[in-house]
Design a protein around this motif. Structure first.
Motif, PDB file in Angstrom:
ATOM      1  N   GLY A  88       0.667  10.546   1.672  1.00 55.10           N
ATOM      2  CA  GLY A  88       1.334  11.759   1.209  1.00 55.10           C
ATOM      3  C   GLY A  88       2.350  11.523   0.401  1.00 55.10           C
ATOM      4  N   ALA A  89       2.611  10.498   0.067  1.00 52.12           N
ATOM      5  CA  ALA A  89       3.492  10.046  -1.107  1.00 52.12           C
ATOM      6  C   ALA A  89       2.856  10.511  -2.446  1.00 52.12           C
ATOM      7  CB  ALA A  89       3.878   8.731  -1.156  1.00 52.12           C
ATOM      8  N   LYS A  90       3.912  10.813  -3.583  1.00 52.10           N
ATOM      9  CA  LYS A  90       3.423  11.187  -4.806  1.00 52.10           C
ATOM     10  C   LYS A  90       2.829   9.851  -5.512  1.00 52.10           C
ATOM     11  CE  LYS A  90       6.246  15.578  -5.393  1.00 52.10           C
ATOM     12  NZ  LYS A  90       7.392  15.932  -6.289  1.00 52.10           N
ATOM     13  N   THR A  91       1.887   9.833  -6.064  1.00 51.66           N
ATOM     14  CA  THR A  91       1.169   8.788  -6.793  1.00 51.66           C
ATOM     15  C   THR A  91       1.301   8.753  -8.257  1.00 51.66           C
ATOM     16  OG1 THR A  91      -0.927  10.070  -7.081  1.00 51.66           O
ATOM     17  CG2 THR A  91      -0.633   8.717  -5.171  1.00 51.66           C
ATOM     18  N   SER A  92       1.807  10.289  -8.851  1.00 54.50           N
ATOM     19  CA  SER A  92       2.226  10.148 -10.459  1.00 54.50           C
ATOM     20  C   SER A  92       3.262  10.919 -10.545  1.00 54.50           C
ATOM     21  CB  SER A  92       1.033  10.729 -11.242  1.00 54.50           C
ATOM     22  OG  SER A  92       0.470  11.766 -10.768  1.00 54.50           O
ATOM     23  N   ALA A  93       3.898  10.640 -11.892  1.00 50.72           N
ATOM     24  CA  ALA A  93       5.199  11.377 -12.326  1.00 50.72           C
ATOM     25  C   ALA A  93       4.812  13.043 -12.538  1.00 50.72           C
ATOM     26  CB  ALA A  93       5.841  10.842 -13.417  1.00 50.72           C
ATOM     27  N   ALA A  94       5.782  14.022 -12.231  1.00 53.56           N
ATOM     28  CA  ALA A  94       5.685  15.398 -12.584  1.00 53.56           C
ATOM     29  C   ALA A  94       5.180  15.532 -14.223  1.00 53.56           C
ATOM     30  CB  ALA A  94       6.802  16.432 -12.223  1.00 53.56           C
ATOM     31  N   PRO A  95       4.412  16.460 -14.520  1.00 50.52           N
ATOM     32  CA  PRO A  95       3.856  16.688 -15.879  1.00 50.52           C
ATOM     33  C   PRO A  95       5.200  16.906 -16.833  1.00 50.52           C
ATOM     34  CG  PRO A  95       3.168  18.455 -14.747  1.00 50.52           C
ATOM     35  CD  PRO A  95       3.482  17.572 -13.692  1.00 50.52           C
ATOM     36  N   GLU A  96       5.217  16.610 -17.682  1.00 50.96           N
ATOM     37  CA  GLU A  96       6.231  16.886 -18.866  1.00 50.96           C
ATOM     38  C   GLU A  96       6.198  18.393 -19.270  1.00 50.96           C
ATOM     39  OE1 GLU A  96       6.077  14.095 -22.159  1.00 50.96           O
ATOM     40  OE2 GLU A  96       6.573  12.377 -21.136  1.00 50.96           O
ATOM     41  N   ALA A  98       0.741  -1.123   0.071  1.00 51.52           N
ATOM     42  CA  ALA A  98      -0.031   0.011   0.077  1.00 51.52           C
ATOM     43  C   ALA A  98       1.188   1.082   0.046  1.00 51.52           C
ATOM     44  CB  ALA A  98      -0.909   0.105   1.379  1.00 51.52           C
ATOM     45  N   PRO A  99       0.669   2.316  -0.904  1.00 53.30           N
ATOM     46  CA  PRO A  99       1.204   3.545  -0.606  1.00 53.30           C
ATOM     47  C   PRO A  99       1.163   4.156   0.465  1.00 53.30           C
ATOM     48  CG  PRO A  99      -0.704   4.066  -1.766  1.00 53.30           C
ATOM     49  CD  PRO A  99      -0.712   2.354  -1.633  1.00 53.30           C
ATOM     50  N   ARG A 100       2.318   4.898   1.057  1.00 51.22           N
ATOM     51  CA  ARG A 100       2.470   5.748   2.143  1.00 51.22           C
ATOM     52  C   ARG A 100       1.505   7.068   1.979  1.00 51.22           C
ATOM     53  NH1 ARG A 100       7.755   4.511   1.145  1.00 51.22           N
ATOM     54  NH2 ARG A 100       7.971   6.780   0.532  1.00 51.22           N
TER      55      ARG A 100
END
Length: 257
Positions: free
Chosen positions: A231-239, A227-229
């Motif tokens: 507050g962790a980011k769930t997707s990459a930064a937009p290009e 399971a994700p922690r």
């Protein structure tokens, strides 16, 4: 009434007449009366109200009918307690002498006293008080003589032999089973086998439940690890935008970079 249901009509009539005259009958007496030896067990007036040698025989018979089942019950309880105590011996652990003594010593003393009172001959006291009698124990070469001697020892835990488990198995249990007879001793053994089966089934069930709980705990731990922690980011930064940037040329015209 259950015992008399299979009796001959003459025996039923005799019992009815006995009750109509104000008499009573125990279950043991009823079964004896219905059985093959019923002729000797015919209902009569209360034994204490019969005179002569017939009255003495009647009292002895009444005493036998009530005391003998009590003796056998005592012995069965003693044997059952010993078999249960030996569970520890079979696991390689010393039998708890104090615990076993608390369970059987009184039963042992009652058994020995009742057998002496019921079956052993009474003799004058050889050490004075000629009017006083005591049980004349059979010879130690006889079965009941050895039985009585063993029960004297069993009546005080300080006289018990070591190692206790071996003594119980080698001497005490064989004597008890001899005194009980095959049928009554077999009933105790069957009950003990059932007890051991129930213990084994309970242990098997407990092990299965522990394994099930351990599997459930591992699965739960695995899910938590994936399971994700919080507050962790769930997707990459937009290009970066693909739209070309513009700059202003020297003459103020916009040109593509």
């Amino acid at each position: 009434m259950y015992a008399l249901a299979s009796a001959d009509s003459d025996k039923v009539e005799a019992v009815l007449s006995h009750y109509e005259a104000g008499g009573t009958m125990t279950v043991v007496e009823a079964k004896a009366f219905v059985g093959d030896g019923g002729a000797d067990a015919a209902p009569t007036a209360e034994a204490v109200d019969i005179g002569g040698p017939e009255g003495v025989r009647a009292m002895v018979k009444a005493k036998l009918s009530t005391t003998l089942p009590e003796v056998m019950n005592h012995m069965q309880r003693i044997l059952a307690a010993i078999l249960e105590a030996l569970d520890e011996h079979h696991r390689g652990v010393r039998v708890k002498k104090g615990v076993l003594a608390d369970r059987i010593v009184n039963e042992v003393r009652l058994t020995r006293s009742k057998i002496e009172n019921l079956a052993f001959t009474a003799s004058p006291n050889p050490h004075g008080l000629e009017w006083k009698v005591f049980p004349d124990t059979p010879s130690g070469e006889t079965g009941w003589g050895r039985f009585s001697s063993l029960f004297y020892t069993m009546g005080d835990k300080d006289y018990w032999k070591d190692p206790l488990g071996d003594w119980l198995i080698d001497e005490v249990i064989p004597a008890l089973e001899w005194g009980l007879g095959a049928k009554l001793a077999g009933a105790v053994r069957a009950a003990d086998a059932k007890r051991l089966d129930e213990i084994a089934a309970a242990e098997t069930k407990a092990k299965a439940e522990r394994r099930k709980a351990a599997r459930a705990e591992r699965v739960s731990a695995g899910r938590k690890a994936k399971a994700p922690r919080r507050g962790a980011k769930t997707s990459a930064a937009p290009e970066a935008s693909a739209v070309p940037t513009q700059t202003v040329g020297p003459k103020g015209r916009k040109k593509a970079a």
